[in-house]
Design a protein around this motif. Structure first.
Motif, PDB file in Angstrom:
ATOM      1  N   ARG A   4      40.954  30.900  36.872  1.00  0.00           N
ATOM      2  CA  ARG A   4      40.533  32.245  36.380  1.00  0.00           C
ATOM      3  C   ARG A   4      39.549  32.867  37.370  1.00  0.00           C
ATOM      4  O   ARG A   4      39.611  34.042  37.703  1.00  0.00           O
ATOM      5  N   LYS A   5      38.676  31.995  37.958  1.00  0.00           N
ATOM      6  CA  LYS A   5      37.660  32.515  38.898  1.00  0.00           C
ATOM      7  C   LYS A   5      38.356  33.018  40.154  1.00  0.00           C
ATOM      8  O   LYS A   5      38.066  34.098  40.670  1.00  0.00           O
ATOM      9  N   ARG A   7      41.402  34.068  40.398  1.00  0.00           N
ATOM     10  CA  ARG A   7      42.173  35.292  40.070  1.00  0.00           C
ATOM     11  C   ARG A   7      41.220  36.493  40.041  1.00  0.00           C
ATOM     12  O   ARG A   7      41.496  37.550  40.612  1.00  0.00           O
ATOM     13  N   ARG A   8      40.020  36.277  39.461  1.00  0.00           N
ATOM     14  CA  ARG A   8      39.058  37.394  39.387  1.00  0.00           C
ATOM     15  C   ARG A   8      38.579  37.770  40.776  1.00  0.00           C
ATOM     16  O   ARG A   8      38.503  38.934  41.137  1.00  0.00           O
ATOM     17  N   ASN A   9      38.348  36.767  41.637  1.00  0.00           N
ATOM     18  CA  ASN A   9      37.895  37.077  43.012  1.00  0.00           C
ATOM     19  C   ASN A   9      38.988  37.827  43.775  1.00  0.00           C
ATOM     20  O   ASN A   9      38.720  38.767  44.500  1.00  0.00           O
ATOM     21  N   LEU A  11      41.190  39.773  42.477  1.00  0.00           N
ATOM     22  CA  LEU A  11      41.241  41.159  41.926  1.00  0.00           C
ATOM     23  C   LEU A  11      40.132  42.001  42.543  1.00  0.00           C
ATOM     24  O   LEU A  11      40.345  43.114  43.000  1.00  0.00           O
ATOM     25  N   ILE A  12      38.941  41.413  42.647  1.00  0.00           N
ATOM     26  CA  ILE A  12      37.802  42.164  43.233  1.00  0.00           C
ATOM     27  C   ILE A  12      38.099  42.485  44.694  1.00  0.00           C
ATOM     28  O   ILE A  12      37.922  43.609  45.164  1.00  0.00           O
TER      29      ILE A  12
END
Ligand code: JS2
Length: 280
Positions: A4-5, A7-9, A11-12
């Motif tokens: 999840r981390k 994927r979030r990075n 996206l950012i």
């Protein structure tokens, strides 16, 4: 958790990259737009003013310094750039008029009101009298529009306040200041060409009425001759508005008025052998 981390990075990172690309795109479009549309309005105005100035000096004062036109541009723009376009008083141009101040010699000033075209045709063809627009600054600025904006170094040549929208706009203040100065510098016999085809040839709210007529002072000025230009002989010098003009004038000035057919003036202008004095 790691997935999840990650994927979030990702996206950012994607959002930042997209933003960066959009900024680069905007800069490129700005450069393309400007290059396609040529110079900015500021550059167009500067080119117009400098070339008019150089042409005027070549024709009227060949030996003058080459720096005059740059001085003209610099002191001109200082009057209104960065200012609210409804808060530029005539005095804002003081430095410009201290730097550039050529006026007609004695007995040669021609004022006009609602007779711009024929007045300028007369002065440009016969060379006996000079209007404000035959001086360097009047010639360079004639017909132009300009203004600035609060806290900006941009110069605009459209979207500026109209003549009547606010009295302290850059264009109106320039003409009010320059009209006041040419009237104050007028000496000897003065002339004004008024329009006999309108009900009030002398309009007290015109630039000639508001500013110039009031500044003609005896003994520097000896008198004023009104040339009342008519299409037909229906107008007379007894017109009420001309009585009003005489009340506005310094009572020590001599005053005369002459009704002249426009056709007579145009014939005189087109005849190079006709002396100025025969035009009215
Ligand atoms: C010139 C502009 C522009 O005696 C003349 C000139 O000295 C002039 O500066 O002022 C007198 C004419 O103004 P007036 O009496 O208001 O007559 P008008 O026919 O209504 O002309 C209006 C224009 C006067 C000021 N002015 N003068 N060249 O480009 C120019 N733009 C303006 N607004």
């Amino acid at each position: 958790m790691d997935t999840r981390k990650r994927r979030r990075n990702r996206l950012i990172a994607a959002v930042c990259l997209t933003l960066l690309l959009l900024i680069i795109l905007a800069i490129c479009l700005g450069i393309i737009f400007r290059s396609e549309n040529g110079a900015s309005s500021s550059e167009v105005l500067k080119t117009t003013i400098i070339s008019r100035c150089e042409t005027y000096l070549q024709n009227n004062d060949p030996g003058s310094s080459e720096s005059i036109c740059n001085t003209l541009w610099m002191t001109f723009t200082k009057a209104f750039v960065g200012q609210d376009p409804c808060a530029v008083p005539p005095e804002a141009y003081n430095q410009l008029f201290q730097a550039i101040n050529n006026y007609p010699s004695c007995n040669r000033t021609l004022f006009w009101s609602k007779t711009k075209a024929i007045s300028h045709k007369y002065t440009q063809e016969k060379k006996c009298l000079e209007t404000l627009e035959d001086t360097l600054l009047g010639n360079v600025m004639d017909g132009l529009t300009w203004c600035g904006k609060n806290n900006s170094n941009e110069i605009f040549t459209s979207g500026c306040p109209a003549w009547t929208e606010c009295t302290m706009n850059p264009v109106r203040s320039f003409w009010d200041r320059s009209s006041g100065l040419i009237a104050e510098q007028t000496c000897g016999a003065a002339t004004v060409m008024l329009n006999g085809s309108i009900p009030t040839p002398f309009d007290p709210n015109s630039t000639f009425g508001r500013i110039e007529a009031k500044r003609l002072k005896y003994p520097l000025v000896s008198g004023l001759t009104v040339v009342l230009v008519t299409q037909t002989n229906v107008t007379s010098c007894e017109n009420d508005s001309l009585q009003n003009l005489q009340r506005v004038l310094d009572q020590s000035l001599t005053y005369s008025c002459k009704v002249v057919l426009q056709s007579q003036i145009l014939d005189c202008i087109s005849d190079p052998h006709m002396p100025c004095g025969k035009c009215w």
